[in-house]
Design an enzyme around this catalytic site. Structure first.
Site, PDB file in Angstrom:
ATOM      1  N   HIS A   6       0.817  -1.210   0.000  1.00  0.00           N
ATOM      2  CA  HIS A   6       0.000   0.000   0.000  1.00  0.00           C
ATOM      3  C   HIS A   6       0.855   1.266   0.000  1.00  0.00           C
ATOM      4  CE1 HIS A   6      -3.629  -2.349   0.697  1.00  0.00           C
ATOM      5  NE2 HIS A   6      -3.012  -2.968   1.680  1.00  0.00           N
ATOM      6  N   THR A  61      -6.128   6.953   8.176  1.00  0.00           N
ATOM      7  CA  THR A  61      -6.625   7.139   6.810  1.00  0.00           C
ATOM      8  C   THR A  61      -6.707   5.811   6.061  1.00  0.00           C
ATOM      9  OG1 THR A  61      -4.427   7.565   5.858  1.00  0.00           O
ATOM     10  CG2 THR A  61      -5.645   9.462   6.733  1.00  0.00           C
TER      11      THR A  61
END
Length: 255
Positions: free
Chosen positions: A92, A206
């Site tokens: 990610h 987030t």
């Protein structure tokens, strides 16, 4: 905001799969597992806050209307230094897991630096403006509460400190690691923007599970990376940013 004890086990698991990503379900930034679908990806409902939370991050910082708080800057002290790093492509982002004595103090509480990572483009916006990249330093207190320091990144001069990582070749494949000794690593304190004001607000992770109660400290002054450094990161990750969430009448302070 302190994280309730019932959340500590979850946060410990989240930190173990840095950068604050739960391993319960696969998620991504596009397609069927994109941010719009995060809340439904975990069968146990651990991601529900991604949709139901009212204090989510990132946000668009309305800098012209931020509340000025004179005492805020005096309550922030950052003590980062040169430390060994384990730089990993976690699927990610490019993330550097930090060892050594790196900490900060905010409003009388001490937080230890756990890791830092990058997003491209930026997750936060300043008065509607998005930037090529954003850097997050993730810090945790002994009670499990989290504070994330963030800086927006613009294209400019080569960042000589971050070049310590870039020159070792950013890990290209998920799971790939690059180890940097203390001598090879950047001076983390010198990466931070100097003589900068800050924005302060309460938000969330987030990434799933989007846990709330996170204290955010954002530098107003921008970091610089060269076009080549930005391109090198974007050749591995681009579009790894969560869209801005609703402010929902939260207070945003500026020192």
């Amino acid at each position: 905001m302190l994280v309730k004890p019932i959340r500590l086990k979850l946060i410990a698991c989240v930190l173990a799969t840095l950068p604050l990503y739960s391993a319960a379900s696969e998620w991504s930034y596009s397609g069927h597992n994109s941010p719009d679908h995060w809340a439904g990806l975990d069968a146990n409902g651990d991601y529900a806050t991604c949709a139901k939370g009212t204090h989510q991050s990132p946000i668009d910082i309305p800098s012209t209307s931020a509340t000025h708080v004179k005492a805020a800057s005096a309550s922030l002290s950052i003590n980062y230094q040169r430390s060994p790093l384990d730089v990993v492509n976690n699927g990610h982002s490019i993330q550097a897991n930090v060892t050594g004595d790196n900490s900060l103090q905010f409003q009388g509480k001490t937080y230890k630096l756990v890791q830092f990572h990058f997003h491209s483009p930026s997750e936060h916006l300043y008065s509607g403006k998005r930037f090529p990249m954003e850097m997050h330093w993730v810090n945790q207190a002994s009670d499990g509460s989290l504070l994330v320091v963030a800086a927006m990144i613009k294209s400019g001069d080569k960042n000589t400190q971050l070049e310590h990582i870039w020159s070792k070749m950013l890990p290209q494949k998920k799971g790939a690691h690059v180890q940097l000794s203390q001598e090879q690593a950047p001076d983390l304190g010198k990466i931070l923007p100097s003589s900068s004001k800050h924005f302060f607000y309460k938000g969330s992770l987030t990434t799933p599970p989007c846990t709330e109660g996170v204290q955010w400290v954002l530098f107003e002054k921008l970091l610089e990376l060269s076009p080549d450094q930005i391109s090198a990161f974007q050749s591995v990750f681009t579009g790894n940013n969560r869209p801005a969430e609703a402010i929902n009448q939260r207070e945003i302070d500026e020192d």
